[in-house]
Enzyme design. Structure first.
Site, PDB file in Angstrom:
ATOM      1  N   ASP A  99      94.161 -32.622 -26.279  1.00  0.00           N
ATOM      2  CA  ASP A  99      93.102 -33.180 -27.123  1.00  0.00           C
ATOM      3  C   ASP A  99      93.523 -33.302 -28.589  1.00  0.00           C
ATOM      4  O   ASP A  99      94.559 -32.786 -29.003  1.00  0.00           O
ATOM      5  CB  ASP A  99      91.827 -32.321 -27.012  1.00  0.00           C
ATOM      6  CG  ASP A  99      92.125 -30.823 -27.057  1.00  0.00           C
ATOM      7  OD1 ASP A  99      93.189 -30.430 -27.576  1.00  0.00           O
ATOM      8  OD2 ASP A  99      91.295 -30.038 -26.569  1.00  0.00           O
ATOM      9  N   ASN A 156      82.435 -20.796 -24.028  1.00  0.00           N
ATOM     10  CA  ASN A 156      81.395 -21.483 -23.248  1.00  0.00           C
ATOM     11  C   ASN A 156      81.964 -22.131 -21.980  1.00  0.00           C
ATOM     12  O   ASN A 156      81.295 -22.898 -21.313  1.00  0.00           O
ATOM     13  CB  ASN A 156      80.678 -22.529 -24.110  1.00  0.00           C
ATOM     14  CG  ASN A 156      81.589 -23.683 -24.529  1.00  0.00           C
ATOM     15  OD1 ASN A 156      82.748 -23.766 -24.127  1.00  0.00           O
ATOM     16  ND2 ASN A 156      81.050 -24.595 -25.335  1.00  0.00           N
ATOM     17  N   HIS A 162      84.600 -24.180 -21.800  1.00  0.00           N
ATOM     18  CA  HIS A 162      85.254 -25.489 -21.911  1.00  0.00           C
ATOM     19  C   HIS A 162      86.756 -25.381 -21.634  1.00  0.00           C
ATOM     20  O   HIS A 162      87.376 -24.342 -21.860  1.00  0.00           O
ATOM     21  CB  HIS A 162      84.940 -26.191 -23.243  1.00  0.00           C
ATOM     22  CG  HIS A 162      85.578 -25.620 -24.462  1.00  0.00           C
ATOM     23  ND1 HIS A 162      84.971 -25.652 -25.700  1.00  0.00           N
ATOM     24  CD2 HIS A 162      86.769 -25.004 -24.665  1.00  0.00           C
ATOM     25  CE1 HIS A 162      85.763 -25.089 -26.585  1.00  0.00           C
ATOM     26  NE2 HIS A 162      86.864 -24.688 -25.990  1.00  0.00           N
ATOM     27  N   GLU A 181      83.146 -30.060 -22.849  1.00  0.00           N
ATOM     28  CA  GLU A 181      82.075 -29.105 -23.088  1.00  0.00           C
ATOM     29  C   GLU A 181      81.169 -28.981 -21.853  1.00  0.00           C
ATOM     30  O   GLU A 181      81.219 -29.835 -20.957  1.00  0.00           O
ATOM     31  CB  GLU A 181      81.255 -29.574 -24.301  1.00  0.00           C
ATOM     32  CG  GLU A 181      82.050 -29.629 -25.606  1.00  0.00           C
ATOM     33  CD  GLU A 181      82.276 -28.241 -26.237  1.00  0.00           C
ATOM     34  OE1 GLU A 181      82.443 -27.248 -25.504  1.00  0.00           O
ATOM     35  OE2 GLU A 181      82.286 -28.171 -27.480  1.00  0.00           O
TER      36      GLU A 181
END
Ligand code: PGA
Length: 267
Positions: free
Chosen positions: A67, A136, A138, A143
């Protein structure tokens, strides 16, 4: 999924670096998928030493990063281009024609995402993908709620992710709101995957990954049906996992590490 339990961050980094070195040793023209963040820094450091020591052939290697932040040029100090140059590419003298990241400052980021996806396909896909895990759940910047069928795309970062990454920026508000990331399906196409987790901060995410069902609200759980996933996690990151969910590996051909490292399969 196979789980290798190691003592601490340093051991996680060394074991992960062994995987990378082994991959390149057996297939010098490998395509590696790479990650950024605090977790893989030690892996890259250890890998650089091993690559130099073992004189690994790196000229045929290709890398694709997961990314990049939207709007940051490759020269921006907080760009993942910069991170990779500093932590891996420059020390190993890897050229820009063998190391790829999405261009966060592209005029049309959606188009750039499609181009990047195509480029991965054109290189025959990823042999070994390195992943961290967000608190979380990811992976890359996918996400919670991202479709398991997603390809490289532009993702809105959750406030918790922007907060977690604010430590690298001067001001919290400077963290970009969007990023280009490989999709879940892009990651799942990798022939093998290593997921790294270290420290107390990751223990709830690792517990969920190991113990809960596969669901899009927890992106890392997509990996549960991939045939070649190895989680390398230290004791702190594994401390919330109930060992009842684990079994000794049946497949004796799996690489076994020294006796002080525990290796498990999730039953
Ligand atoms: P970290 O980030 O390595 O900086 O903890 C991991 C991630 O968010 O994927």
């Amino acid at each position: 999924m196979r789980v290798i339990q190691v003592k601490d961050y340093q051991e996680m980094s060394d074991v992960a670096a062994d995987f990378l070195a082994g991959q390149i040793f057996h297939k010098p023209h490998s395509v590696l998928g790479l990650a950024t963040g605090g977790t893989p820094e030690g892996t890259y450091k250890s890998f650089i030493q091993k690559a130099r020591h073992k004189e690994l052939p790196l000229s045929e290697l290709t890398t694709f990063n997961l990314d990049e932040y939207e709007g940051l040029s490759p020269e921006h100090p907080n760009s993942y281009h910069m991170y990779m140059n500093e932590h891996l590419f420059q020390p190993l003298e890897l050229s820009s024609t063998q190391t790829y990241l999405p261009k966060g400052d592209a005029e049309n980021v959606e188009k750039e995402a499609r181009r990047y996806e195509q480029m991965i396909q054109d290189h025959g896909g990823i042999d070994l993908q390195l992943l961290g895990i967000g608190e979380n759940g990811h992976i890359g910047f996918n996400e919670p709620g991202t479709s398991f069928t997603s390809r490289t795309h532009v993702e809105h970062l959750k406030p918790t992710t922007r907060e977690a990454n604010a430590r690298y920026f001067e001001k919290k508000e400077d963290v970009p709101e969007r990023a280009i990331t490989m999709g879940i399906a892009t990651i799942m196409d990798s022939r093998s995957i290593i997921l790294l987790a270290s420290g107390d901060r990751k223990k709830q995410a690792v517990k969920k990954l190991v113990e809960e069902v596969r669901k899009e609200e927890f992106p890392a759980s997509s990996l549960k049906i991939h045939p070649y996933v190895t989680i390398i996690a230290d004791e702190a990151a594994l401390s919330a996992v109930s060992t009842n969910t684990w079994t000794e590996p049946e497949n004796e051909s799996l690489i076994r590490w020294t006796a002080d490292k525990k290796e498990w399969e999730i039953g």
